[in-house]
Design a protein around this motif. Structure first.
Motif, PDB file in Angstrom:
ATOM      1  N   GLU A   1       5.613   4.717   4.442  1.00  0.00           N
ATOM      2  CA  GLU A   1       6.034   6.096   4.125  1.00  0.00           C
ATOM      3  C   GLU A   1       5.214   6.717   3.008  1.00  0.00           C
ATOM      4  O   GLU A   1       5.735   7.104   1.963  1.00  0.00           O
ATOM      5  CB  GLU A   1       7.533   6.122   3.748  1.00  0.00           C
ATOM      6  CG  GLU A   1       8.438   5.758   4.896  1.00  0.00           C
ATOM      7  CD  GLU A   1       9.884   5.648   4.463  1.00  0.00           C
ATOM      8  OE1 GLU A   1      10.154   5.623   3.256  1.00  0.00           O
ATOM      9  OE2 GLU A   1      10.738   5.578   5.355  1.00  0.00           O
ATOM     10  N   MET A   2       3.917   6.794   3.214  1.00  0.00           N
ATOM     11  CA  MET A   2       2.990   7.418   2.251  1.00  0.00           C
ATOM     12  C   MET A   2       2.945   6.677   0.906  1.00  0.00           C
ATOM     13  O   MET A   2       2.525   7.233  -0.097  1.00  0.00           O
ATOM     14  CB  MET A   2       3.347   8.903   2.003  1.00  0.00           C
ATOM     15  CG  MET A   2       3.320   9.779   3.241  1.00  0.00           C
ATOM     16  SD  MET A   2       1.684   9.884   3.992  1.00  0.00           S
ATOM     17  CE  MET A   2       0.882  11.070   2.919  1.00  0.00           C
ATOM     18  N   GLN A   3       3.431   5.437   0.877  1.00  0.00           N
ATOM     19  CA  GLN A   3       3.371   4.648  -0.357  1.00  0.00           C
ATOM     20  C   GLN A   3       2.549   3.385  -0.122  1.00  0.00           C
ATOM     21  O   GLN A   3       2.660   2.744   0.923  1.00  0.00           O
ATOM     22  CB  GLN A   3       4.773   4.240  -0.808  1.00  0.00           C
ATOM     23  CG  GLN A   3       5.619   5.423  -1.228  1.00  0.00           C
ATOM     24  CD  GLN A   3       6.976   4.988  -1.735  1.00  0.00           C
ATOM     25  OE1 GLN A   3       7.329   3.814  -1.697  1.00  0.00           O
ATOM     26  NE2 GLN A   3       7.745   5.934  -2.227  1.00  0.00           N
ATOM     27  N   VAL A   4       1.725   3.054  -1.106  1.00  0.00           N
ATOM     28  CA  VAL A   4       0.936   1.827  -1.042  1.00  0.00           C
ATOM     29  C   VAL A   4       1.675   0.783  -1.878  1.00  0.00           C
ATOM     30  O   VAL A   4       1.854   0.974  -3.085  1.00  0.00           O
ATOM     31  CB  VAL A   4      -0.476   2.060  -1.639  1.00  0.00           C
ATOM     32  CG1 VAL A   4      -1.297   0.785  -1.572  1.00  0.00           C
ATOM     33  CG2 VAL A   4      -1.169   3.194  -0.917  1.00  0.00           C
TER      34      VAL A   4
ATOM     35  N   PHE B   1      -3.234  -5.553  -2.270  1.00  0.00           N
ATOM     36  CA  PHE B   1      -2.666  -4.620  -1.306  1.00  0.00           C
ATOM     37  C   PHE B   1      -1.733  -5.366  -0.352  1.00  0.00           C
ATOM     38  O   PHE B   1      -2.106  -6.369   0.245  1.00  0.00           O
ATOM     39  CB  PHE B   1      -3.808  -3.950  -0.540  1.00  0.00           C
ATOM     40  CG  PHE B   1      -3.374  -3.124   0.631  1.00  0.00           C
ATOM     41  CD1 PHE B   1      -2.463  -2.083   0.473  1.00  0.00           C
ATOM     42  CD2 PHE B   1      -3.872  -3.369   1.906  1.00  0.00           C
ATOM     43  CE1 PHE B   1      -2.062  -1.318   1.558  1.00  0.00           C
ATOM     44  CE2 PHE B   1      -3.474  -2.605   2.994  1.00  0.00           C
ATOM     45  CZ  PHE B   1      -2.566  -1.574   2.815  1.00  0.00           C
ATOM     46  N   ILE B   2      -0.462  -4.886  -0.249  1.00  0.00           N
ATOM     47  CA  ILE B   2       0.511  -5.531   0.648  1.00  0.00           C
ATOM     48  C   ILE B   2       0.652  -4.727   1.941  1.00  0.00           C
ATOM     49  O   ILE B   2       0.419  -5.227   3.025  1.00  0.00           O
ATOM     50  CB  ILE B   2       1.897  -5.680  -0.046  1.00  0.00           C
ATOM     51  CG1 ILE B   2       1.744  -6.516  -1.330  1.00  0.00           C
ATOM     52  CG2 ILE B   2       2.907  -6.331   0.888  1.00  0.00           C
ATOM     53  CD1 ILE B   2       2.963  -6.488  -2.236  1.00  0.00           C
TER      54      ILE B   2
ATOM     55  N   ASN C   1      -7.483  -4.371   3.991  1.00  0.00           N
ATOM     56  CA  ASN C   1      -6.574  -5.208   4.782  1.00  0.00           C
ATOM     57  C   ASN C   1      -5.542  -5.821   3.849  1.00  0.00           C
ATOM     58  O   ASN C   1      -5.834  -6.059   2.674  1.00  0.00           O
ATOM     59  CB  ASN C   1      -7.355  -6.346   5.459  1.00  0.00           C
ATOM     60  CG  ASN C   1      -8.357  -5.788   6.454  1.00  0.00           C
ATOM     61  OD1 ASN C   1      -8.020  -4.915   7.240  1.00  0.00           O
ATOM     62  ND2 ASN C   1      -9.594  -6.272   6.390  1.00  0.00           N
ATOM     63  N   PRO C   2      -4.335  -6.123   4.344  1.00  0.00           N
ATOM     64  CA  PRO C   2      -3.344  -6.791   3.489  1.00  0.00           C
ATOM     65  C   PRO C   2      -3.955  -8.044   2.863  1.00  0.00           C
ATOM     66  O   PRO C   2      -4.670  -8.801   3.532  1.00  0.00           O
ATOM     67  CB  PRO C   2      -2.213  -7.138   4.459  1.00  0.00           C
ATOM     68  CG  PRO C   2      -2.321  -6.102   5.530  1.00  0.00           C
ATOM     69  CD  PRO C   2      -3.785  -5.819   5.677  1.00  0.00           C
ATOM     70  N   GLY C   3      -3.706  -8.228   1.548  1.00  0.00           N
ATOM     71  CA  GLY C   3      -4.284  -9.384   0.846  1.00  0.00           C
ATOM     72  C   GLY C   3      -5.540  -9.025   0.067  1.00  0.00           C
ATOM     73  O   GLY C   3      -5.928  -9.738  -0.855  1.00  0.00           O
ATOM     74  N   ASP C   4      -6.193  -7.873   0.412  1.00  0.00           N
ATOM     75  CA  ASP C   4      -7.381  -7.450  -0.347  1.00  0.00           C
ATOM     76  C   ASP C   4      -6.969  -7.058  -1.767  1.00  0.00           C
ATOM     77  O   ASP C   4      -5.897  -6.487  -1.981  1.00  0.00           O
ATOM     78  CB  ASP C   4      -8.040  -6.240   0.321  1.00  0.00           C
ATOM     79  CG  ASP C   4      -8.852  -6.640   1.538  1.00  0.00           C
ATOM     80  OD1 ASP C   4      -8.935  -7.845   1.808  1.00  0.00           O
ATOM     81  OD2 ASP C   4      -9.393  -5.744   2.223  1.00  0.00           O
ATOM     82  N   VAL C   5      -7.851  -7.354  -2.713  1.00  0.00           N
ATOM     83  CA  VAL C   5      -7.569  -7.037  -4.123  1.00  0.00           C
ATOM     84  C   VAL C   5      -8.498  -5.904  -4.556  1.00  0.00           C
ATOM     85  O   VAL C   5      -9.685  -5.896  -4.215  1.00  0.00           O
ATOM     86  CB  VAL C   5      -7.790  -8.288  -5.010  1.00  0.00           C
ATOM     87  CG1 VAL C   5      -7.608  -7.948  -6.493  1.00  0.00           C
ATOM     88  CG2 VAL C   5      -6.801  -9.382  -4.611  1.00  0.00           C
TER      89      VAL C   5
ATOM     90  N   THR D   1       0.985   7.418  -2.964  1.00  0.00           N
ATOM     91  CA  THR D   1       1.417   6.884  -4.251  1.00  0.00           C
ATOM     92  C   THR D   1       1.283   5.360  -4.220  1.00  0.00           C
ATOM     93  O   THR D   1       1.545   4.722  -3.207  1.00  0.00           O
ATOM     94  CB  THR D   1       2.880   7.260  -4.569  1.00  0.00           C
ATOM     95  OG1 THR D   1       3.680   6.801  -3.489  1.00  0.00           O
ATOM     96  CG2 THR D   1       3.053   8.737  -4.716  1.00  0.00           C
ATOM     97  N   VAL D   2       0.846   4.818  -5.347  1.00  0.00           N
ATOM     98  CA  VAL D   2       0.693   3.360  -5.474  1.00  0.00           C
ATOM     99  C   VAL D   2       1.868   2.845  -6.285  1.00  0.00           C
ATOM    100  O   VAL D   2       2.105   3.296  -7.408  1.00  0.00           O
ATOM    101  CB  VAL D   2      -0.641   3.008  -6.179  1.00  0.00           C
ATOM    102  CG1 VAL D   2      -0.829   1.505  -6.241  1.00  0.00           C
ATOM    103  CG2 VAL D   2      -1.813   3.650  -5.450  1.00  0.00           C
ATOM    104  N   ARG D   3       2.628   1.904  -5.682  1.00  0.00           N
ATOM    105  CA  ARG D   3       3.812   1.354  -6.359  1.00  0.00           C
ATOM    106  C   ARG D   3       3.826  -0.161  -6.250  1.00  0.00           C
ATOM    107  O   ARG D   3       3.323  -0.724  -5.282  1.00  0.00           O
ATOM    108  CB  ARG D   3       5.104   1.863  -5.694  1.00  0.00           C
ATOM    109  CG  ARG D   3       5.402   3.303  -5.915  1.00  0.00           C
ATOM    110  CD  ARG D   3       6.752   3.687  -5.304  1.00  0.00           C
ATOM    111  NE  ARG D   3       7.009   5.092  -5.498  1.00  0.00           N
ATOM    112  CZ  ARG D   3       7.523   5.600  -6.620  1.00  0.00           C
ATOM    113  NH1 ARG D   3       7.840   4.811  -7.614  1.00  0.00           N
ATOM    114  NH2 ARG D   3       7.721   6.897  -6.738  1.00  0.00           N
TER     115      ARG D   3
END
Length: 822
Positions: free
Chosen positions: A537-540, A532-533, A518-522, A497-499
């Protein structure tokens, strides 16, 4: 109350709405009230829902003359829909009929979206009319005392049966119906199907090939002349060397006037990533559409999807970019126009989408075809023919899906348990398991109790116990709970899930896409640029970003293949180019400059010719074959041919394929005349050669993952604590290797290979294609340069291999310009 009085009730209702019932609706009422089963074939938007809700309600009125004052509670009819999104619409139609006719019947929905409270309420008190999905029906069969729930049920309606047929969800439905027929003595089974070729077989699969239900059944066809107009968007300028995807966005300005001239337009794309790209590009070029343009696909959250559907009905949106998530049954009266972006690859899919516009009886449906590369205009021409000739694909049903059967038997074992002799008799009545043997049945029962021969030492595979009297029952609560979480036959990559970091839910995305970030990618998703941070637990977790990006999620199963009927129509259209005196379509005429150049470099094949081209570039020696049979057949044929050539002389190829042909690329030359002289297109030893040529074990291993999940061999995890796809993959691979080494007669292991050949490689179609090529004259053209026909194939391979760091589009443009100059 007599039958005529009942018909009058229905006709009076139609008159009050200023409508007139169609003959097919009246015929359905009559057949249902006579106690018959049946399949109703009618186009989208023709009133199919009222054709079956009415006789169900009238049947209740007939049985209960004092229906206005007294009400007998309990489930009376089930309406199965393949898409949760349709439930609300179907419920509104049902409530309108039950309320207007003065009954006290209640209508309820039970799907994956139904709240826990609502389910508990339903358990205490089932609605009279229940709208549900194939999976939720199985969950009801997993409930203790389910026979009491269904015993007075008089009807099951399976909506959009053509969507379920030819899938494992269809098999799940066959099994569910086999049980309901035994429990509910007065059950009538009806299917509703729009576009499908093999209607008689569709009815047989729904009702069971040897059943009384089939004997007492009818096939009702709605003879409505639905006018469908197909308009191709023909580019003013086209390269002589076309390449995939390039033309699509360039035609964006041709789409804008269509949107402006219509009340509401649906723009259908074939993939979710294409949907995201088009939505972004339209807003980028035309910011004035902000607030009037929306996006709809299966991975966007439910609230947004429902909001979009409602906004279409309210006419507050000018256009919606969507995928197959809006293909089925949703009734959108305001939609005037549909645009199909890229070849839909199948006639049924195209007609289904066309039917979304003018979604009213007697209204014209208008659909525009927008090619994503020039050669797709041949597909457009073929679709024009298909619409004129009413040509539609067959849906091929599954046979012996043992994974679905194991899941179903476990479902029965966790509710009230089952006696094997009773259930064996029921499942033998279904189409899928009509040929199941006693030995196979015994193997499946042993599997439930002991977990197959090679797994007997492991307790986790022993799910079912045999009680006194021979009843098969699950008594372990943990086994029952895990099974309920996993009921279903749709197995995809693990969805995350994307939150937003602060908690707002956006949608779902597949694990394999996120694993590359990677963290920071858009990336772009649901019409927003998101940074993307982390994964937790299965959450983005994401935040909004102002940065520009060209990263768009792609989903597995993104690429469709041409259907057999579509391939044949496409070949026939192409042949008109080289047949004198044959009338040519506008689309074919618009490609004259491409055909002219093709003839200069090679030929445009005639009906009795099969074309092979060869040429050399800096990448190596290219050998291109043109069966025009769709990408799945080409993948298998390319592998088969590559293997057979390597038997003549040692050589290695890389394979590329699209819907029109395939390419064998090698770093050394070989003589194509040997292919012709040695009859390498023969169907002799085809299966053996296929197994050796493809890494069929690797393909079967991937297929086995789904089989392991469906049969319950592998557990996918609890909600919000899913098992990572790579762990699932490794668990199923481990089992696959155990069966391969120690138990190769394992039915699930064998099923993986059977499904690989029958469904993934379309072995039947491959055989027919090879037989056709054997009757044609093989023409080998040794070309100096790539031809217009071969160009899409070469550039498609380059885009997958990402051959150099320079921008791919620039490199392809330079190649095309160079070829045009020559």
């Amino acid at each position: 109350m007599t039958r005529d009085q009942l018909y009058n009730i229905a006709e009076d209702w139609f008159e009050q709405q200023d409508w007139k019932p169609f003959p097919f609706q009246k015929n359905t009422w009559k057949a249902f009230l006579q106690g018959k089963n049946g399949l109703l074939n009618a186009p989208t938007g023709s009133g199919k829902t009222y054709a079956l809700w009415f006789p169900i309600v009238l049947s209740y009125i007939k049985k209960n003359p004092d229906y206005r004052t007294k009400h007998k509670k309990g489930l009376k009819a089930i309406w199965i829909t393949p898409l949760r999104a349709l439930s609300q619409e179907i419920k509104q139609s049902a409530e309108r009929v039950t309320a207007d006719l003065g009954t006290q019947m209640t209508v309820g929905i039970r799907t994956g979206d139904t709240t826990t409270n609502e389910r508990a309420r339903q358990k205490r008190n089932m609605p009279d009319l229940l709208i549900t999905t194939p999976e939720s029906l199985q969950l009801l069969l997993a409930t203790k005392g389910y026979d009491k729930i269904f015993k007075d049920c008089m009807a099951v309606v399976v909506d959009e049966w053509h969507e379920l047929l030819g899938t494992k969800r269809g098999v799940q439905m066959e099994l569910g119906l086999s049980r309901l027929k035994t429990i509910a003595k007065e059950l009538r089974i009806w299917g509703i199907s729009a576009t499908i070729g093999n209607l008689e077989q569709a009815r047989e699969v729904l009702l069971g090939p040897f059943s009384q239900a089939l004997e007492n059944s009818v096939l009702i066809k709605a003879k409505l002349n639905k006018k469908i107009t197909v308009r191709s968007i023909i580019p003013r300028e086209m390269e002589t060397f076309p390449w995939r995807g390039h033309l699509g966005i360039r035609l964006l300005e041709d789409v804008v006037p269509i949107i402006n001239n219509s009340k509401t337009t649906l723009l259908f794309t074939n993939t979710r990533s294409q949907c995201e790209i088009w939505f972004q590009k339209i807003l980028e070029k035309h910011p004035e559409f902000a607030g009037e343009l929306a996006m709809h696909h299966g991975s966007i959250n439910k609230e947004t999807r429902l909001w979009v559907e409602q906004a279409i009905r309210n006419e507050s949106l000018r256009a919606v970019v969507c995928t197959s998530s809006l293909d089925l049954g949703v009734d959108f009266a305001p939609v005037e126009t549909v645009v199909q972006i890229g070849g839909p690859k199948g006639i049924a899919r195209f007609l289904q989408r066309a039917g979304r516009s003018g979604h009213r009886p007697g209204k014209e449906s208008v659909i525009y075809f927008l090619p994503t590369h020039a050669i797709e205009l041949i597909e457009a021409s073929a679709l024009q023919k298909a619409v004129k000739e009413n040509a539609v694909e067959d849906r091929i049903p599954y046979l012996n899906s043992f994974d679905v059967l194991l899941q179903y038997l476990t479902t029965l074992a966790i509710s009230d348990g089952f006696y094997p002799h009773e259930i064996f008799h029921e499942i033998r009545q279904t189409f899928c398991y009509q040929a199941i043997t006693e030995d196979q049945w015994q193997w499946l029962l042993n599997f439930l109790v002991m977990g197959s021969q090679s797994l007997q030492s492991y307790d986790e595979y022993k799910k079912v116990e045999i009680e006194e009297g021979g009843k098969f029952k699950v008594n372990n609560r943990g086994v029952a709970m895990r099974h309920r979480f996993q009921i279903g036959t749709i197995v995809g990559d693990a969805n995350l899930t994307v939150r937003y970091q602060k908690g707002g839910y956006i949608g779902t995305i597949e694990e394999y896409f996120i694993s590359k970030l990677n963290p920071g990618d858009v990336f772009t998703f649901a019409g927003r640029n998101l940074e993307f941070i982390r994964i937790k637990e299965m959450q983005v977790h994401v935040r909004n970003s102002n940065k520009k990006t060209n990263k768009v999620p792609s989903w597995m199963g993104g690429r469709l293949t041409l259907s057999a009927q579509m391939s044949e129509l496409l070949r026939n259209e192409l042949y008109t180019v080289s047949q004198e005196g044959k009338k040519q379509s506008v689309e074919i005429k618009s490609l004259a400059h491409i055909f002219k150049r093709q003839r200069q470099e090679s030929i445009v094949p005639k009906p009795d010719e099969f074309l092979i081209e060869s040429f050399k570039t800096r990448d190596g020696y290219h050998y291109i074959f043109y069966p025009f049979e769709g990408r799945f057949v080409h993948e298998a044929m390319g592998s088969l041919l590559g293997y057979r050539i390597s038997l003549l002389s040692p050589i290695t190829f890389s394979l590329a394929f699209n819907d029109y042909g395939f390419e064998l690329l090698s770093d050394k030359a070989f003589d194509v005349q040997q292919v012709i002289d040695n009859d390498l297109f023969t169907t002799d030893y085809m299966l053996d050669d296929l197994e050796k040529s493809l890494n069929s074990t690797e393909m079967a291993r991937r297929k086995f993952r789904d089989i392991a999940v469906i049969s319950g061999l592998v557990f996918t995890g609890y909600p919000n604590k899913g098992v990572k796809m790579k762990h699932l993959q490794s668990s199923s691979q481990l089992l696959f290797n155990v069966f391969r080494d120690y138990e190769d007669d394992n039915l699930l292991f064998q099923q993986a290979f059977r499904e690989t050949f029958e469904h993934q490689l379309e072995e039947g179609r491959l055989r027919i294609s090879l037989e056709r090529i054997e009757t044609q004259q093989i023409v080998w053209k040794q070309c100096e340069n790539p031809t217009p026909f071969s160009f899409p194939l070469i550039t498609d391979r380059m885009s997958r291999e990402k051959l150099s760091s320079e921008k791919l589009a620039d490199r392809i443009k330079r190649m095309a310009a160079l070829l045009a100059k020559r």
